[in-house]
Design an enzyme around this catalytic site. Structure first.
Site, PDB file in Angstrom:
ATOM      1  N   CYS A 161      23.601   5.096  -0.633  1.00 37.38           N
ATOM      2  CA  CYS A 161      22.360   4.350  -0.828  1.00 37.38           C
ATOM      3  C   CYS A 161      22.578   2.902  -0.405  1.00 37.38           C
ATOM      4  O   CYS A 161      23.662   2.353  -0.611  1.00 37.38           O
ATOM      5  CB  CYS A 161      21.965   4.395  -2.297  1.00 37.38           C
ATOM      6  N   ASP A 162      21.539   2.299   0.144  1.00 39.85           N
ATOM      7  CA  ASP A 162      21.678   0.913   0.606  1.00 39.85           C
ATOM      8  C   ASP A 162      21.204  -0.124  -0.415  1.00 39.85           C
ATOM      9  O   ASP A 162      21.302  -1.305  -0.182  1.00 39.85           O
ATOM     10  CB  ASP A 162      20.928   0.717   1.924  1.00 39.85           C
TER      11      ASP A 162
ATOM     12  N   TYR B 142      15.884  -0.826  -9.260  1.00 41.73           N
ATOM     13  CA  TYR B 142      15.090   0.385  -9.508  1.00 41.73           C
ATOM     14  C   TYR B 142      14.865   0.647 -10.999  1.00 41.73           C
ATOM     15  O   TYR B 142      13.979   1.429 -11.362  1.00 41.73           O
ATOM     16  CB  TYR B 142      15.743   1.614  -8.849  1.00 41.73           C
TER      17      TYR B 142
ATOM     18  N   ARG C 102       2.813   1.817  -1.745  1.00 45.39           N
ATOM     19  CA  ARG C 102       3.894   1.433  -0.828  1.00 45.39           C
ATOM     20  C   ARG C 102       3.843   2.274   0.461  1.00 45.39           C
ATOM     21  O   ARG C 102       4.104   1.755   1.540  1.00 45.39           O
ATOM     22  CB  ARG C 102       5.243   1.600  -1.539  1.00 45.39           C
TER      23      ARG C 102
ATOM     24  N   HIS D  36      19.918   4.809  -7.775  1.00 40.41           N
ATOM     25  CA  HIS D  36      18.715   4.057  -8.165  1.00 40.41           C
ATOM     26  C   HIS D  36      18.627   3.916  -9.683  1.00 40.41           C
ATOM     27  O   HIS D  36      17.526   3.939 -10.255  1.00 40.41           O
ATOM     28  CB  HIS D  36      17.434   4.724  -7.599  1.00 40.41           C
TER      29      HIS D  36
ATOM     30  N   ARG E   9       4.612  11.303   1.068  1.00 44.88           N
ATOM     31  CA  ARG E   9       5.020  10.167   0.222  1.00 44.88           C
ATOM     32  C   ARG E   9       3.784   9.530  -0.426  1.00 44.88           C
ATOM     33  O   ARG E   9       3.802   9.159  -1.600  1.00 44.88           O
ATOM     34  CB  ARG E   9       5.773   9.116   1.054  1.00 44.88           C
TER      35      ARG E   9
HETATM   36  P1  NAD Z   1      10.313   8.784   8.473  1.00 41.82           P
HETATM   37  O1  NAD Z   1       9.272   9.695   7.962  1.00 41.82           O
HETATM   38  O2  NAD Z   1       9.939   7.700   9.419  1.00 41.82           O
HETATM   39  O3  NAD Z   1      11.454   9.654   9.185  1.00 41.82           O
HETATM   40  C1  NAD Z   1      11.914  10.858   8.730  1.00 41.82           C
HETATM   41  C2  NAD Z   1      12.015  11.857   9.864  1.00 41.82           C
HETATM   42  O4  NAD Z   1      12.543  13.084   9.326  1.00 41.82           O
HETATM   43  C3  NAD Z   1      10.671  12.223  10.511  1.00 41.82           C
HETATM   44  O5  NAD Z   1      10.728  12.004  11.891  1.00 41.82           O
HETATM   45  C4  NAD Z   1      10.494  13.697  10.177  1.00 41.82           C
HETATM   46  O6  NAD Z   1       9.844  14.430  11.184  1.00 41.82           O
HETATM   47  C5  NAD Z   1      11.930  14.157  10.006  1.00 41.82           C
HETATM   48  N1  NAD Z   1      12.076  15.399   9.222  1.00 41.82           N
HETATM   49  C6  NAD Z   1      11.395  15.770   8.133  1.00 41.82           C
HETATM   50  N2  NAD Z   1      11.822  16.965   7.688  1.00 41.82           N
HETATM   51  C7  NAD Z   1      12.812  17.369   8.520  1.00 41.82           C
HETATM   52  C8  NAD Z   1      13.660  18.504   8.583  1.00 41.82           C
HETATM   53  N3  NAD Z   1      13.565  19.469   7.673  1.00 41.82           N
HETATM   54  N4  NAD Z   1      14.567  18.578   9.579  1.00 41.82           N
HETATM   55  C9  NAD Z   1      14.659  17.593  10.510  1.00 41.82           C
HETATM   56  N5  NAD Z   1      13.897  16.479  10.492  1.00 41.82           N
HETATM   57  C10 NAD Z   1      12.986  16.366   9.505  1.00 41.82           C
HETATM   58  O7  NAD Z   1      11.026   8.165   7.191  1.00 41.82           O
HETATM   59  P2  NAD Z   1      11.795   6.786   6.959  1.00 41.82           P
HETATM   60  O8  NAD Z   1      10.966   5.907   6.109  1.00 41.82           O
HETATM   61  O9  NAD Z   1      12.295   6.242   8.232  1.00 41.82           O
HETATM   62  O10 NAD Z   1      12.990   7.250   6.034  1.00 41.82           O
HETATM   63  C11 NAD Z   1      13.902   8.253   6.406  1.00 41.82           C
HETATM   64  C12 NAD Z   1      14.729   8.668   5.231  1.00 41.82           C
HETATM   65  O11 NAD Z   1      15.689   7.699   4.903  1.00 41.82           O
HETATM   66  C13 NAD Z   1      13.932   8.906   3.938  1.00 41.82           C
HETATM   67  O12 NAD Z   1      14.483  10.007   3.244  1.00 41.82           O
HETATM   68  C14 NAD Z   1      14.169   7.642   3.166  1.00 41.82           C
HETATM   69  O13 NAD Z   1      13.922   7.829   1.800  1.00 41.82           O
HETATM   70  C15 NAD Z   1      15.611   7.440   3.503  1.00 41.82           C
HETATM   71  N6  NAD Z   1      16.194   6.126   3.227  1.00 41.82           N
HETATM   72  C16 NAD Z   1      17.217   6.102   2.367  1.00 41.82           C
HETATM   73  C17 NAD Z   1      17.858   4.944   2.073  1.00 41.82           C
HETATM   74  C18 NAD Z   1      18.957   4.971   1.057  1.00 41.82           C
HETATM   75  O14 NAD Z   1      19.240   4.002   0.417  1.00 41.82           O
HETATM   76  N7  NAD Z   1      19.601   6.113   0.817  1.00 41.82           N
HETATM   77  C19 NAD Z   1      17.439   3.750   2.689  1.00 41.82           C
HETATM   78  C20 NAD Z   1      16.369   3.784   3.578  1.00 41.82           C
HETATM   79  C21 NAD Z   1      15.751   4.994   3.852  1.00 41.82           C
HETATM   80  C1  G6P Z   2      15.755   0.986  -0.640  1.00 40.04           C
HETATM   81  C2  G6P Z   2      16.359   2.222  -1.238  1.00 40.04           C
HETATM   82  C3  G6P Z   2      16.031   3.415  -0.392  1.00 40.04           C
HETATM   83  C4  G6P Z   2      14.539   3.533  -0.200  1.00 40.04           C
HETATM   84  C5  G6P Z   2      13.998   2.269   0.397  1.00 40.04           C
HETATM   85  C6  G6P Z   2      12.479   2.332   0.414  1.00 40.04           C
HETATM   86  O1  G6P Z   2      16.398   0.633   0.536  1.00 40.04           O
HETATM   87  O2  G6P Z   2      17.730   2.144  -1.404  1.00 40.04           O
HETATM   88  O3  G6P Z   2      16.560   4.543  -1.016  1.00 40.04           O
HETATM   89  O4  G6P Z   2      14.233   4.622   0.640  1.00 40.04           O
HETATM   90  O5  G6P Z   2      14.372   1.173  -0.378  1.00 40.04           O
HETATM   91  O6  G6P Z   2      12.031   1.385   1.289  1.00 40.04           O
HETATM   92  P1  G6P Z   2      10.545   1.414   1.839  1.00 40.04           P
HETATM   93  O7  G6P Z   2      10.506   0.191   2.671  1.00 40.04           O
HETATM   94  O8  G6P Z   2      10.411   2.687   2.645  1.00 40.04           O
HETATM   95  O9  G6P Z   2       9.650   1.381   0.655  1.00 40.04           O
HETATM   96 MN    MN Z   3      18.527   4.216  -1.986  1.00 41.11          MN
END
Ligand code: NAD
Ligand code: G6P
Ligand code: MN
Length: 441
Positions: free
Chosen positions: A169-170, A264, A284, A200, A93
């Site tokens: 998405c949140d 976004y 970030r 987004h 990232r």
């Molecule tokens: P993080 O890096 O702390 O956690 C991700 C985990 O996924 C890690 O432990 C990593 O080892 C694991 N991983 C990576 N590739 C993998 C694979 N191929 N198979 C199994 N596990 C695997 O990340 P985070 O900041 O906690 O975020 C997690 C995810 O949630 C991210 O994709 C983030 O963008 C997403 N997210 C989405 C929303 C949304 O609105 N949709 C909101 C918040 C976070």
């Molecule tokens: C929002 C979006 C997520 C994104 C997150 C990033 O919640 O909906 O898709 O992953 O923001 O947050 P962060 O704290 O990791 O920058």
């Molecule tokens: Mn999102």
């Protein structure tokens, strides 16, 4: 009442403990018999799992718990996969954000070249999870919030058209929580919203109360002055950079005061501002590694060492309760109205049938039924057409291993000034993503 078995994929995520606490808080609404964690990084997941095991023992000892890196063990006997993986983790990232910035372009997790790079890594990871789910628990549903959700959703539409995956998405929920605060409402659920766009990349076109009274004027008056800034007690979206994002909604709103924008859009409509206000050395990703990641892993370590979670400062990821709402909608056919990322298929009448759009759906046991949106205005349509082409080109580039298409995708992104800059960024991204991307021809 039936009890459910859930696997959290990306068990090592910083959001996992908050989700576990949230699931525990909602057992009355969504009973659970088994929680499993799955990750491909044993150590990272183990640090989180040791603490979560203690939390579960202290609060719901009847729930069976296991953390594993073995797909068969993880995906067997599962009703729901809650997926939040980050392929490449924070190290990648950081590069997604810093490489474009080096070329004077927006460096962001899900928008612009950074989001494209992340998408090229995520597609394979998510398709693999779907394969495991379909092999070991073919009746299960995957609730996916792994990013970049727009590209992941398009990839699953094209490459796994019959899979039971729902992409969510949140961010709209986070913004609606601010709107509810502006309106003085107890909960965002008192509002009935119409929303359309891509993930987004969307707008609210109508917000009413349950009696149908228009709530848009009051929200607009606030947004015109302060953006979505409110004084509100939250755990997520609180760092300085998020405050700036909520405030910047004021300027996005000024471009089209007939709609309320997703935050976004700042990356697409004000890329110059974003670049100017970015620190090329500290993005970030650095903020998250020094903040949320340190905090969550620190608290988990304390719990594991103390053998109890009694003094833990880990908090319930309350706003993530939409995941329970979604699981409940499927499990109990609640017919709840929720925003999901689904194939357009005419819901937005004057827009690509095959685009993955974020719109309200009624969700029940057979999945989502999108609501009809009708025609959208030219401004939004123009922006969305450009962006959806970017997302489709990325997925095609991944599937066909096409350098040309990925160059086109980056060139077409509204955040990128020219094909020359696009190519420079692409070549740096290829070098950085060798381990994760297919080799492009
Ligand atoms: P993080 O890096 O702390 O956690 C991700 C985990 O996924 C890690 O432990 C990593 O080892 C694991 N991983 C990576 N590739 C993998 C694979 N191929 N198979 C199994 N596990 C695997 O990340 P985070 O900041 O906690 O975020 C997690 C995810 O949630 C991210 O994709 C983030 O963008 C997403 N997210 C989405 C929303 C949304 O609105 N949709 C909101 C918040 C976070
Ligand atoms: C929002 C979006 C997520 C994104 C997150 C990033 O919640 O909906 O898709 O992953 O923001 O947050 P962060 O704290 O990791 O920058
Ligand atoms: Mn999102």
């Amino acid at each position: 009442m039936k009890k459910f078995s859930v696997v959290i994929a990306g068990g090592g995520s910083t959001f996992t403990p908050g989700i576990v606490l949230m699931l525990l808080d909602n057992l009355g609404k969504f009973p659970i018999r088994k929680i499993k964690f799955y990750d491909n990084d044993f150590k990272r997941q183990d640090d989180i799992a040791k603490a979560c095991e203690i939390i579960l023992k202290e609060n719901a000892p009847e729930i069976e718990f296991r953390a594993t890196t073995d797909p068969e063990e993880a995906f067997t006997d599962i009703d729901f996969v809650m997926a939040h993986i980050r392929v490449g983790k924070y190290a990648m990232r950081e590069l997604d954000e810093k490489i474009p910035l080096k070329h004077g372009v927006v460096g962001q997790e899900t928008c612009g070249p950074g989001g494209i790079a992340y998408g090229m890594r995520s597609i394979g990871g998510i398709l693999e999870l779907i394969d495991y789910m379909e092999k070991y628990s073919p009746d299960a549903w995957m609730l996916n919030y792994s990013n970049p959700a727009a590209i992941v959703a398009e990839a699953t539409r094209l490459l796994k058209p019959n899979s039971k995956i729902l992409n969510i998405c949140d961010m709209p929920i986070g913004i609606e929580t601010h709107m509810a605060e502006i309106l003085g409402l107890e909960s965002r659920k008192e509002m009935i919203v119409k929303y359309f766009g891509l993930n987004h990349f969307g707008w609210w076109s109508s917000i009413t109360d349950k009696e149908g009274h228009d709530l848009m004027p009051q929200i607009k008056e606030h947004v015109a002055k302060y953006g979505y800034t409110v004084k509100i007690d939250e755990n997520q979206h609180t760092d300085a950079s998020w405050n700036d994002t909520f405030a910047k909604a004021k300027d996005i709103f000024a471009v089209d005061p007939t709609h309320l924008p997703n935050t976004y859009l700042k990356y697409y409509l004000f890329p110059d501002y974003v670049v100017e206000h970015s620190n090329k050395e500290y993005t970030r990703a650095n903020e998250v590694m020094d903040g949320r990641e340190k905090f969550v892993f620190g608290e988990c370590k304390k719990i594991a060492e103390a053998g109890t979670a009694k003094n833990s400062e880990l908090h319930i990821d309350e706003h993530a309760s939409y995941i329970v709402d979604l699981a409940r909608a499927i499990a109990f056919n609640t017919q709840e109205r929720m925003l999901l990322i689904v194939e357009n298929k005419g819901a937005i009448r004057n827009f690509d049938e095959t685009a993955m759009v974020e719109i309200p759906c009624i969700v029940g046991s057979n999945g989502p039924e999108p609501l009809s949106i009708g025609d959208i205005p030219r401004f939004q349509k123009g922006l969305m057409e450009q962006q959806v082409a970017v997302e489709k080109l990325v997925v095609e580039a991944w599937a066909e291993k096409s350098y040309q298409k990925l160059w086109q995708a980056i060139t077409l992104s509204k955040t990128v000034p020219s094909a020359t800059v696009a190519k420079e960024i692409l070549d740096d991204l290829i070098e950085a993503n060798k381990e994760y991307w297919p080799e492009l021809k």
